[in-house]
Design an enzyme around this catalytic site. Structure first.
Site, short mmCIF file in Angstrom:
data_model
loop_
_atom_site.label_atom_id
_atom_site.label_comp_id
_atom_site.label_asym_id
_atom_site.label_seq_id
_atom_site.Cartn_x
_atom_site.Cartn_y
_atom_site.Cartn_z
N GLU A 179 0.84 -1.21 0.00
CA GLU A 179 0.00 0.00 0.00
C GLU A 179 0.87 1.26 0.00
OE1 GLU A 179 -1.42 2.72 3.33
OE2 GLU A 179 -2.21 0.71 3.72
N GLU B 174 11.59 3.49 1.58
CA GLU B 174 10.32 3.51 2.33
C GLU B 174 10.38 2.67 3.59
OE1 GLU B 174 6.39 5.04 2.68
OE2 GLU B 174 8.08 5.55 1.35
#
Length: 450
Positions: free
Chosen positions: A86, A163
């Site tokens: 996501e 990330e």
């Protein structure tokens, strides 16, 4: 769920009334019809779509890409990747480089978090967009973003590594006292079920080391059109948006993959007990959970039975609430209500927040009231007051039906896709609930507790 936010959901608040011949219009035991105001279709690749016109807020569309997949689909080596995937949706895709989606939304007056967001749970991942409808180029670009999320996330190894720190920091931020306690209780709550080992936030070692191949495997296995739905609600021409969805998503290839199955939560004979402490907790509480077979609302009779059950819990919680207003209350707060465990089981929960170390006084204060109600029942005057209040709520919801915001309508369409919740529309739903209140008897309400 916070103890003091444990509120019973009364059906009439979210529900919907045709003031007409209810008995002649619907078979109480037949599946409820779909609201004709909703356009529903399935593309050849298996993707489903829902389109509904709604004028609040004016000039806006609220769109969701719902992937019927969450952390429960992860393998042991993928724990946390459903949520990580996501995150990667916002870090580069076929048509958008890193940050371009956020930049585009800000250029059109939308903001990340409010109008652009996503969430991952045990069972589904939901991507969220809200955008103005006054510029066709904006509409086209918004649907292209959804298309990229569905089939075009790039998973650059560089962006994955960049990330990791963001996801790990989110993992750390969630480790509050309440979440630590919940995680210790999950082996009992989800006894011998995969749920207890698949918290969406995942495991640090996997978040730190998972390589691009694992991301691609999860994405290619589960991000398939037959497990997806596009949901659009807003101030637009429904036929035009339906056509746009068909044009945009019909070409996504469905290459097949693993079957999505239910995740059993086994029954158990023994009462399971967890006593947990945490230095950051500022109060003590008790939760008693009674696990029940899953009940699905499918028919008008199901809705009517649910309304009677809501009356019972609402009246019981009113009784319990009165105790907190006494001069020397037995507890700080308490509530009883029915909920869901995953998608596979229901539960009834009794929760009490203690005053200091008055544990026995608090427990007895709740259980004695439950026993009193189940022994003696509610009074006729209590019952009549509840009926009047519920009927007023139903009439008020009907009178304000044209003021419903698109965001409130999106949720019921998501639940229809993920758990097959009926979507008969506010008029019919309110007619059913009004009928349920009108024909309810004190005897039926008292029988719920038994």
């Amino acid at each position: 769920m916070s103890l003091y936010r444990f509120l019973l959901s009364v059906a009439c608040i979210a529900a919907p009334i045709a003031q007409s011949n209810f008995a002649q219009e619907i078979d109480p035991d037949a599946p409820l019809p779909v609201n004709p105001a909703i356009r529903i279709g399935t593309l050849e690749n298996g993707m489903k779509y829902y389109v509904r016109e709604n004028r609040k807020p004016e000039g806006r569309a609220i769109v969701r890409l719902v992937v019927n997949v969450g952390s429960i689909q992860e393998t042991e080596e993928q724990r946390g990747l459903a949520h990580f995937v996501e995150h990667m949706a916002f870090n580069g895709s076929e048509n958008f480089n890193k940050s371009e989606v956020v930049d585009f939304m800000e250029e059109i007056g939308m903001s990340f978090g409010t109008h652009l967001n996503a969430s991952t749970s045990f069972n589904e991942t939901i991507y969220k967009l809200e955008f103005p409808m006054d510029d066709p180029e904006v509409v086209n670009k918004a649907f292209l973003i959804l298309d990229d999320w569905a089939s075009g996330i790039e998973f650059s190894q560089e962006e994955i590594d960049a990330e990791r720190g963001v996801v790990i920091e989110e993992w750390r931020a969630r480790k509050s006292a309440a979440s630590r306690i919940r995680e210790k209780q999950y082996p009992l709550t989800y006894y011998k079920s995969l749920y207890k080992d698949r918290l969406p936030i995942g495991l640090i070692p996997i978040l730190e080391t998972a390589n691009r191949d694992e991301f691609l495997k999860f994405y290619n296995d589960w991000y398939r059109p037959d497990l997806m739905a596009v949901i659009a609600v807003g101030d637009f021409d429904g036929e035009e948006i339906e056509r746009k969805i068909i044009e945009q998503f019909a070409d996504i290839e469905n290459s097949g993959g693993p079957e999505r199955t239910d995740t059993p939560i086994p029954d158990h004979q023994d009462t399971l007990v967890s006593i947990e402490v945490d230095p950051e907790l500022t109060n003590s509480s008790l939760s008693i959970m009674l696990k029940k077979p899953l009940h699905r609302d499918r028919t008008a009779r199901d809705f009517m039975d649910g309304m009677v059950e809501s009356m019972y819990y609402d009246m019981l919680n009113s009784r319990i609430g009165e105790k907190t207003r006494r001069e020397n209350p037995p507890f700080q707060g308490a509530a009883v209500g029915r909920g869901r465990l995953g998608r596979e089981k229901d539960s009834v929960r009794i929760i009490v927040g203690f005053l200091g170390d008055a544990y026995e006084k608090g427990i007895n204060g709740v259980l004695d009231e439950i026993d009193r109600v189940n022994r003696d029942g509610f009074t006729q005057s209590e019952f009549e007051r509840r009926k009047v209040n519920m009927l007023r709520g139903i009439e008020r919801a009907l009178a304000e039906k044209d003021k419903r915001m698109s965001s409130s309508l999106v949720g019921e369409l998501i639940r229809n896709f993920t758990v097959e919740e009926p979507i008969p529309g506010i008029d019919l739903e309110m007619a059913i609930l009004k009928k349920a209140v009108e024909v309810a008897t004190l005897e039926k309400v008292n029988a719920v507790g038994k």
